[in-house]
Enzyme design. Structure first.
Site, mmCIF file in Angstrom:
data_model
loop_
_atom_site.group_PDB
_atom_site.id
_atom_site.type_symbol
_atom_site.label_atom_id
_atom_site.label_comp_id
_atom_site.label_asym_id
_atom_site.label_seq_id
_atom_site.Cartn_x
_atom_site.Cartn_y
_atom_site.Cartn_z
ATOM 1 N N ASP A 23 -55.357 56.030 -5.200
ATOM 2 C CA ASP A 23 -56.741 55.704 -4.887
ATOM 3 C C ASP A 23 -57.018 54.234 -5.159
ATOM 4 O O ASP A 23 -56.426 53.637 -6.063
ATOM 5 C CB ASP A 23 -57.699 56.570 -5.719
ATOM 6 C CG ASP A 23 -57.643 56.246 -7.198
ATOM 7 O OD1 ASP A 23 -58.566 55.592 -7.705
ATOM 8 O OD2 ASP A 23 -56.646 56.640 -7.852
ATOM 9 N N SER A 24 -57.907 53.650 -4.352
ATOM 10 C CA SER A 24 -58.381 52.283 -4.541
ATOM 11 C C SER A 24 -57.206 51.303 -4.602
ATOM 12 O O SER A 24 -56.394 51.244 -3.673
ATOM 13 C CB SER A 24 -59.252 52.211 -5.795
ATOM 14 O OG SER A 24 -59.945 51.003 -5.869
ATOM 15 N N ALA A 25 -57.074 50.545 -5.701
ATOM 16 C CA ALA A 25 -55.931 49.643 -5.822
ATOM 17 C C ALA A 25 -54.624 50.417 -5.836
ATOM 18 O O ALA A 25 -53.597 49.949 -5.325
ATOM 19 C CB ALA A 25 -56.062 48.805 -7.096
#
Length: 311
Positions: free
Chosen positions: A158-160
């Site tokens: 998720d995300s980074a």
């Protein structure tokens, strides 16, 4: 594949609005440096444990094996041993941990029936690029050494962590190495220069992230921001991408999906209405989070057991 609802729940809208008035403003003003990071990391991990506690019946096994560190997480009813999920946590390259994401891994494991290995990769600024990508590569090779063929490993993040997971898969394809079975990306970053994010209309309504905060975190990871650019003609595995239509990196998800499919690979892009960035890690607060795990489970079944998924 489980489709997003046509409208976000009142809980999702409330979380986004409250977060915009509190968390986003505080995070936007906070420096990201050696003095603030220890406190920020502890705060983020505690917040994650609160909004995503591990499910009752979850088993956890900590791993410290040379350069590979993390946790094996098996949720209740997760009895399969024929495949595995390699999870790369988010946190802007500077925060997040396997322990903090234990509840996320528990839910993903329960939904898919698979064990999840959440990697504790080295974080910036103590360990800038390429430390994290190297750790993901080591973890993948470690899993293959434990008997999991590449095609029986599902990579997620998720995300980074979504950026790192996708970057790993793209780099593996570029090198001509066997691909994992698929990749699941929750609110992934795709352009570390933030050019895509800042040009996306939905970014202005994000209830959590801002350009300033994201840029400070990315700078610690690398002084030379780069984009995820799959090479045409290189074989990529199927991908599932989730993003909210009111989040800072929604544009990144759109662009990454377009680039993924441009290589000829399958990519299921799902845009979820009224959702905060990485809403999947907030199951206590946002009911759509549970639907997102079901979507990931159906994707996992499709790429790991095509004949069963087709029934």
């Amino acid at each position: 594949m489980t489709a997003p609802p046509v409208r976000g729940s009142w809980q999702a809208r409330a979380v986004r609005q409250v977060s915009a008035l509190t968390a986003r403003r505080l995070a936007a003003a906070a420096p990201v440096n050696a003095c603030t990071l220890p406190f920020a990391r502890a705060l983020i991990d505690q917040a994650l444990r609160t909004v995503a506690p591990a499910l009752s019946g979850t088993t956890v096994e900590q791993v410290r094996d040379g350069r590979v560190r993390g946790e094996w997480v098996r949720g209740p009813r997760a009895g399969r041993t024929d495949a595995v999920v390699l999870y790369v946590h988010g946190g802007g390259f500077v925060a997040g941990s396997a322990a903090g994401y234990r509840g996320v891994a528990s839910r993903l494991s329960t939904a898919t029936g698979l064990p999840v290995f959440t990697l504790d990769y080295r974080r910036a600024p103590e360990h800038p690029y390429p430390a994290a990508p190297q750790d993901i590569d080591h973890a993948f090779r470690w899993l293959t050494g434990r008997g999991y063929a590449p095609g029986r490993i599902l990579v997620a993040g998720d995300s980074a962590g979504g950026f790192l997971a996708a970057d790993f898969v793209i780099d593996r394809a570029r090198s001509g190495l066997p691909a994992p079975s698929g990749v699941v990306l929750f609110s992934p970053m795709a352009d570390l220069s933030l050019g895509v994010a800042t040009g996306y209309e939905g970014a202005r309504t994000c209830g959590l992230l801002s350009a300033g905060l994201s840029r400070r975190a990315v700078t610690h990871f690398t002084p030379d921001p780069y984009e995820l650019l799959p090479a045409p003609g290189k074989t990529l595995p199927p991908a599932l991408i989730h993003a909210g239509d009111t989040e800072f990196f929604g544009g990144d998800a759109l662009v990454l999906a377009q680039r993924w499919t441009a290589t000829g690979a399958v990519c299921d892009l799902q845009i979820w209405p009224d959702q905060i960035h990485a809403f999947q890690v907030l199951p206590v607060l946002i009911p759509e989070s549970r639907l997102a795990y079901r979507s990931a489970a159906r994707f996992a079944a499709a790429v790991l057991e095509p004949t069963a998924a087709a029934v």
